[in-house]
Scaffold this motif. Structure first.
Motif, mmCIF file in Angstrom:
data_model
loop_
_atom_site.group_PDB
_atom_site.id
_atom_site.type_symbol
_atom_site.label_atom_id
_atom_site.label_comp_id
_atom_site.label_asym_id
_atom_site.label_seq_id
_atom_site.Cartn_x
_atom_site.Cartn_y
_atom_site.Cartn_z
ATOM 1 N N ALA A 75 -21.415 19.264 -4.274
ATOM 2 C CA ALA A 75 -21.736 17.838 -4.353
ATOM 3 C C ALA A 75 -21.061 17.063 -3.225
ATOM 4 C CB ALA A 75 -21.306 17.283 -5.712
ATOM 5 N N ALA A 103 -22.846 17.892 0.000
ATOM 6 C CA ALA A 103 -24.177 17.295 0.001
ATOM 7 C C ALA A 103 -24.108 15.798 0.294
ATOM 8 C CB ALA A 103 -24.872 17.552 -1.330
ATOM 9 N N TYR A 144 -35.950 21.615 -1.456
ATOM 10 C CA TYR A 144 -36.004 21.475 -2.908
ATOM 11 C C TYR A 144 -37.227 22.163 -3.499
ATOM 12 C CZ TYR A 144 -35.548 19.362 -7.516
ATOM 13 O OH TYR A 144 -35.407 19.175 -8.862
ATOM 14 N N TYR A 161 -30.518 21.711 -2.731
ATOM 15 C CA TYR A 161 -30.227 20.439 -3.378
ATOM 16 C C TYR A 161 -29.769 19.336 -2.430
ATOM 17 C CZ TYR A 161 -30.494 23.256 -7.593
ATOM 18 O OH TYR A 161 -30.925 24.102 -8.593
ATOM 19 N N VAL A 203 -26.420 16.228 -7.844
ATOM 20 C CA VAL A 203 -26.196 17.537 -7.243
ATOM 21 C C VAL A 203 -25.253 18.365 -8.115
ATOM 22 C CG1 VAL A 203 -25.272 18.755 -5.236
ATOM 23 C CG2 VAL A 203 -26.648 16.707 -4.912
#
Length: 540
Positions: A337, A340, A370, A423, A476
């Motif tokens: 996360a 990202a 994705y 993601y 995420v």
């Protein structure tokens, strides 16, 4: 050009890294050394892979479209008991991964499960006295996907109905159209792009699933990739199967685009307040039941059964092992996360500042990740990373005389890379949406005060983006927590997560022991669902 700003070059580099696993899978078609494996697959299971995958896509598409459109239209256009609660509760099934539902319903519906046991005891039946459908089948897999994926269609269709319904539905009523005619001739045609988009999202999730179809023994391309890699030991054949699955995904996206043709769907006037038509008597309660049933079968019943198993039957592995799994899942999810969000800010900011179209092209390329199933990404990541790993090991061995072994393939770095390929676009879309709400005049005001681009990002954009950044990180985090196929293939040795633990225990028919891990995944999955529910509540 790229030289206009270094962020443009960074954005293109990220796009290339995201596309590298997909290209590695596609290039596997050039390798013809897998003839024997392909002959074996063709003679035995390839036809079954294709047929089951197509049946899954068709049935799930029809199911999520009917459930999502029906519930969206009822909660938007009509007034009935419980509507205000149901309009946000209908997104709750998104918190339950399909493979968790598969484990729960197998325990609930099997011969020795609570339901059939109650039927035999109540009516004094024996096994020969009745017939009961087998949930571990292709039809059962379709049902699991429909119950957890219909909210994609529901949310998009509901937004479309809200945006376009006010004046147009009133115009239809003034022309004498009944509510049913208004739905078929006005509301549904205008909501078509949203409905098709929601169905496409549901189909991509269906094609990406591994846990459900594997547990139900339904042979699809996703299970075939796993079998070719681990059972047959042929990574090239696995990559070629992944390419076939990728082709099916591309076909879904092309059909979604082609279905629109040259049609354009303008939002029209939004000034008129939508007056919902009140329902009375049996019709009102029928509408309530139509919205309650998807919630019951997609969230309340499986959630209650998991909680019952965790409390009554208990998890023998609850304790140190459970907290180790939580630590591993939280660690890998948090790292992914954070990466990202940082990369999402880089890509979104590059597109905002650069004068050339290349950063925007890079963002669209990143968005394709994705649509790629986790099993395909795992194969695509392992092929180039393994080659890089071997090259590094040989180089270090020549320099030092010691072979260090595989440095990247068996570590967390390769797994995080695979997660980011899939993601990153989730974070990017949230951040782009937040940046779009910041007017360029604020950038100009900051520059007029002597602030550079970096200082403008830190002192102006970053505080205004805090909500979007937290949403991106949350989405995420939860997606990685639920991810199964890529984690199964690429996790380091002796590194299990909640998702892999639930899958392994359920595969061994130890459903009570899998309940704690599965219930934790559902509880964590509720976090973004709560965010979505609040947004839906604010749209009233």
């Amino acid at each position: 050009m790229l030289q206009e700003h270094p962020l443009a070059l960074a954005a293109m580099t990220v796009a290339v890294l995201v596309m590298m696993p997909v290209l590695a899978v596609a290039l596997s078609l050039m390798d013809w050394s897998t003839g024997e494996t392909w002959r074996h697959l063709l003679d035995t299971v390839l036809g079954e892979y294709l047929l089951n995958t197509l049946v899954l896509c068709i049935v799930v598409a029809l199911g999520v479209a009917s459930m999502g459109v029906t519930t969206a239209w009822l909660t938007t256009m009509l007034e009935f008991p419980g509507r205000c609660t149901l309009e946000w509760a209908l997104v709750l099934p998104l918190a339950c991964p399909a493979y968790v539902l598969a484990y729960v319903y197998t325990d609930f519906l099997q011969f020795v499960g609570p339901l059939q046991t109650w039927l035999r005891e109540t009516f004094h039946w024996t096994r020969a006295d009745y017939w009961f459908p087998d949930v571990r089948s292709l039809g059962g897999a379709c049902a699991m996907f429909m119950f957890v994926l219909y909210p994609y269609v529901y949310m998009l269709a509901r937004s479309a109905f809200l945006e376009r319904a006010g004046s147009l539905v009133e115009a239809g009523r003034s022309l004498g159209l009944t509510p049913w005619q208004n739905f078929w001739r006005v509301s549904l045609p205008l909501a078509r792009p949203a409905v098709v988009g929601g169905v496409a999202l549901a189909l991509m999730e269906t094609l990406a699933d591994f846990g459900t179809v594997q547990y139900f023994a339904v042979q699809t391309f996703t299970t075939g990739i796993y079998r070719a890699w681990f059972s047959l030991g042929d990574r090239i054949a696995a990559a070629q199967l992944a390419t076939a699955l990728l082709s099916v995904v591309a076909l879904v996206l092309l059909l979604e685009r082609a279905s629109r043709g040259r049609a354009r769907y303008a939002a029209g006037a939004r000034g008129r307040v939508l007056h919902r038509r009140p329902l009375q008597g049996a019709m009102a309660w029928l509408a309530t039941a139509s919205c309650v049933l998807p919630i019951v079968f997609g969230f309340l019943l499986p959630g209650g059964l998991l909680l019952r198993m965790a409390i009554v039957e208990g998890d023998a592995q609850f304790g140190e092992r459970y907290f180790e799994l939580v630590h591993n899942s939280a660690l890998i999810s948090a790292v992914t996360a954070a990466c990202a969000v940082l990369l999402g800010v880089l890509l979104a900011y590059a597109a905002r500042l650069a004068r050339s179209p290349w950063p925007s092209v890079a963002n669209r390329v990143v968005g394709l990740g994705y649509a790629v199933p986790g099993a395909v990404i795992a194969v695509g990541v392992l092929i180039p990373v393994a080659r890089l790993d071997n090259a590094l090991a040989e180089a270090i061995a020549r320099l030092t005389g010691n072979n260090p072994g595989l440095l990247l393939t068996g570590g967390i770095a390769a797994l995080v890379y695979a997660y980011l390929v899939r993601y990153l676009t989730v974070a990017l879309q949230s951040i782009e949406s937040g940046l779009a709400r910041i007017t360029p005049s604020m950038d100009e005001a900051a520059r007029s005060l002597g602030a550079g681009r970096g200082e403008t990002l830190r002192r102006v954009h970053w505080p205004l983006l805090s909500g979007s950044l937290l949403t991106a990180a949350l989405l995420v985090f939860v997606d990685v927590m639920k991810e199964l196929p890529a984690t199964l293939v690429m996790r380091p040795f002796n590194f299990d997560t909640l998702a892999t633990q639930a899958y392994i225990l359920a595969s061994d028919e130890r459903l009570a022991e899998a309940s704690t891990a599965a219930l934790t995944i559902v509880v964590v999955g509720l976090l973004p669902v709560i965010v979505l529910s609040r947004r839906i509540a604010h749209q009233r």
